[in-house]
Scaffold this active site. Structure first.
Site, short mmCIF file in Angstrom:
data_model
loop_
_atom_site.label_atom_id
_atom_site.label_comp_id
_atom_site.label_asym_id
_atom_site.label_seq_id
_atom_site.Cartn_x
_atom_site.Cartn_y
_atom_site.Cartn_z
N TYR A 111 -13.96 -18.03 -6.19
CA TYR A 111 -13.02 -18.25 -7.28
C TYR A 111 -11.63 -18.52 -6.73
O TYR A 111 -11.35 -18.32 -5.55
CB TYR A 111 -12.97 -17.01 -8.20
CG TYR A 111 -12.67 -15.71 -7.49
CD1 TYR A 111 -11.37 -15.37 -7.10
CD2 TYR A 111 -13.70 -14.80 -7.21
CE1 TYR A 111 -11.11 -14.17 -6.45
CE2 TYR A 111 -13.43 -13.60 -6.55
CZ TYR A 111 -12.14 -13.29 -6.17
OH TYR A 111 -11.88 -12.11 -5.51
N TYR A 141 0.82 -1.21 0.00
CA TYR A 141 0.00 0.00 0.00
C TYR A 141 0.86 1.26 0.00
O TYR A 141 0.45 2.29 -0.54
CB TYR A 141 -0.96 0.00 1.19
CG TYR A 141 -2.18 -0.84 0.96
CD1 TYR A 141 -3.34 -0.30 0.41
CD2 TYR A 141 -2.19 -2.20 1.27
CE1 TYR A 141 -4.47 -1.07 0.18
CE2 TYR A 141 -3.31 -2.99 1.04
CZ TYR A 141 -4.44 -2.41 0.49
OH TYR A 141 -5.55 -3.18 0.26
N GLU A 147 -8.31 -7.45 4.78
CA GLU A 147 -7.46 -8.48 4.19
C GLU A 147 -6.77 -9.31 5.27
O GLU A 147 -6.64 -10.54 5.12
CB GLU A 147 -6.45 -7.83 3.24
CG GLU A 147 -7.13 -7.29 1.98
CD GLU A 147 -6.38 -6.16 1.29
OE1 GLU A 147 -5.15 -6.02 1.55
OE2 GLU A 147 -7.02 -5.42 0.53
#
Length: 402
Positions: free
Chosen positions: A191, A98, A140
């Site tokens: 996914y 980040y 996250e």
């Protein structure tokens, strides 16, 4: 959330930043990849960079987040943040990256806006960036922790056990585990990311929906070959179709994705178009495995019966559900003696079927399809909170209707 010092500055500068955000995003990525070409090896999808979709997605998400801070300070754009966080962890993004994004993004802001970026303006937008960045980092961290993995350990090697030619342009890959480590179970609709070296040696990541419920030993995902369009051919899809054979090994991430079928007793309507059938197939497989008694409707639109990916699988799964039904729309319907369910000609029209009351809706397909079907459902009185959607690639729509 936004400080009293920064709020009036963001409110005053949001229009000009918003008007230039796509150019800022464009210059940001160019500048960052010139300085850090290593980030294109395994982390960023260069196909999305080439056609501009990643730049648009970044621009839209930042503008949407800043708008929330000004117009809805007591709310958070949870769907936006969740969508981004799941995509990041599926790529193994780490918190320190980040800062890299921050440095190059703020270079681009100054490069585009020049002297308009006073120290006060820079400080206010720095606050916006880190508010969004820290929220994503926290989400996250939670996603990694939930599966007891880290950015370095989300990857594992699988072996291709089977290739199934679903249609002329769609292949299902069945992969099997290569070691005895625990396989992290998937949720219906999630996914995995596949990461492979391209012809030039650069590793590229792509996400593919899992099309069957886990059995602890295998994963199933289907890949549509992208070719013959006005845009460049898909390098990953063509590589998988042409070069990856039974016995080859591939590297996949653990499953992620925020559009997940909820386990309730309510009716569920799955609406898809084209290769958008893949997460719906995964949801149906999970429902069958769970012995679900829910009313389930699958609505699917495609060019023709022969182009309908995974048709046999989803038809069989619908037949295994006590209250399952299939309704198909084909632009070019052909003689289809093996067909099942009701069939219509043309584009999907949800008015052609009787939708169940109090249903949950899941959509997947091209963006125009998503927009049209969602609008039709909203017009019929379906609450927006009951409609979830999955879009393949960067989400260019989310910021527009939130």
């Amino acid at each position: 959330m936004l400080s009293d010092t920064s709020r009036p500055v963001i409110q005053a500068t949001l229009p000009v930043v918003g008007a230039n955000i796509e150019e800022i995003a464009k210059r940001f990525y160019k500048h960052m990849f010139e300085a850090r070409p290593d980030l294109l090896d395994g982390l960023f999808n260069r196909g999305n960079q080439a056609d501009g979709r990643q730049q648009q997605a970044l621009a839209g998400s930042i503008a949407a987040f800043a708008t929330y801070l000004i117009e809805k300070p007591d709310q958070l754009p949870d769907q936006l943040l969740s969508r981004v966080a799941h995509k990041h962890v599926s790529l193994g993004l780490s918190p320190d990256q980040y800062q890299i994004v921050h440095d190059h993004l703020f270079w681009a802001i100054v490069d585009v806006l020049g002297d308009a970026v006073t120290p006060e303006v820079a400080a206010a937008w720095d606050e916006v960036y880190w508010l969004m960045g820290n929220m994503l980092i926290n989400k996250e961290r939670g996603l990694y922790g939930a599966v007891h993995l880290s950015p370095e350990t989300i990857w594992r090697t699988w072996r291709v056990a089977q290739r199934i030619q679903e249609t002329a342009d769609v292949v299902t890959f069945v992969v099997e585990r290569t070691d005895e480590r625990d396989v992290k179970p998937s949720l219906p609709g999630q996914y995995v990311t596949i990461k492979m070296p391209m012809k030039d040696g650069v590793h590229q990541p792509r996400q593919y929906s899992l099309t069957r419920a886990d059995d602890g030993q295998h994963r199933h995902f289907a890949v549509k070959r992208v070719h013959g369009l006005s845009t460049p051919d898909g390098e990953m899809s063509n590589l998988l179709h042409q070069d990856v054979q039974v016995g080859d090994e591939v590297v996949l991430s653990a499953p992620f994705g925020d559009v997940v079928l909820e386990y309730t007793d309510r009716p569920v309507v799955l609406a898809s178009a084209g290769i958008g059938i893949t997460p719906m197939a995964g949801m149906l497989s999970h429902l069958v495995k769970a012995g679900s008694q829910r009313r389930v409707m699958l609505l699917h639109a495609d060019e023709s019966p022969d182009a309908f990916p995974l048709r046999r699988q989803v038809t069989e799964d619908i037949g295994r559900l006590p209250e399952g039904s299939l309704h198909s729309w084909f632009v070019n319907p052909a003689e289809d003696p093996a067909g099942s369910g009701s069939t219509f000609q043309g584009f999907m029209d949800v008015s052609a079927v009787e939708l169940p009351l109090d249903a949950e809706y899941y959509l997947c397909g091209p963006l125009p399809f998503l927009q049209a079907v969602r609008s039709d459902l909203i017009a019929k009185g379906v609450p927006a909170k009951d409609i979830q959607y999955e879009v393949f690639g960067p989400d260019l729509w989310l910021a527009d209707f939130q």
